[in-house]
Design an enzyme around this catalytic site. Structure first.
Site: not given
Length: 198
Positions: A57, A61-62, A68, A76, A79, A119, A127, A144
């Site tokens: 939680r 994810q990004l 930005v 995640r 996702h 994930d 990442h 991962h």
């Protein structure tokens, strides 16, 4: 007989439907912003309710993208729920549209679990963390995907997830892990998978 119900909704004993007990959680339905209503099977719900899964939680994810693009904040956790759902839908589609593949409820569940846990091993900033570990310790071989499998095995053991209640055996756990990472051991065999035969 109060704590065990061996009959399905029709009143007839069913060999394909697992017995429900007081200790068995039921499926839940989650309203997803993208996919609408998602049915979460009881085994997936048990995995979701662990501390190991709940940590997703707070993993973005990004990665750093939300600095930005402030609204790019999905986690995640969210996702993984979507992947669980889509993996299950894709499995159903394949079995309905391919004469060579027959629907199997256990395989369907395994595919959903694999989508849910794929994930699990992500670190902070997703990442970007993987890139950091690779630069900080080039020889570690950390990914991962491997961390997801390690954490999956750990959460099953640590939380006493009763896989047998869903007829999930060791071969099925291998199948789930192979769906996430591919073959678990290097092999020269034309079929290096242990979870399912050709």
């Amino acid at each position: 007989m109060d704590d065990v119900d061996l009959f399905n909704e029709s009143g007839y004993e069913s060999p394909t439907k697992k017995p429900r007990t007081l200790n068995t959680s039921d499926s839940i339905t989650i309203k997803d912003n993208v996919h609408g209503h998602i049915l979460v099977p009881p085994l997936c719900r048990m995995i979701m309710d662990t501390r190991e899964f709940a940590r997703l939680r707070s993993v973005k994810q990004l990665g750093c993208t939300h600095y930005v693009y402030p609204t790019a904040t999905h986690s995640r956790f969210q996702h993984s729920l979507g992947v669980m759902h889509l993996a299950g839908e894709y499995y159903k589609f394949l079995t309905q549209n391919s004469p060579d593949v027959m629907f199997d409820p256990l395989d369907h569940l395994c595919v959903q679990v694999a989508g849910l846990i794929h994930d699990l091993g992500h670190g902070p900033y997703s990442h970007l963390w993987e890139q950091f570990v690779g630069e900080a310790n080039p020889g570690s071989g950390w990914t991962h995907e491997k961390a997801s499998l390690d954490m999956f095995k750990y959460l099953l053991k640590e939380n006493g997830i009763p896989l047998r209640e869903w007829n999930v055996k060791e071969q099925d756990v291998n199948f789930i892990m192979e769906l996430v990472k591919g073959p678990l051991v290097k092999s020269n065999s034309s079929w290096p998978y242990k979870g399912r035969s050709r």
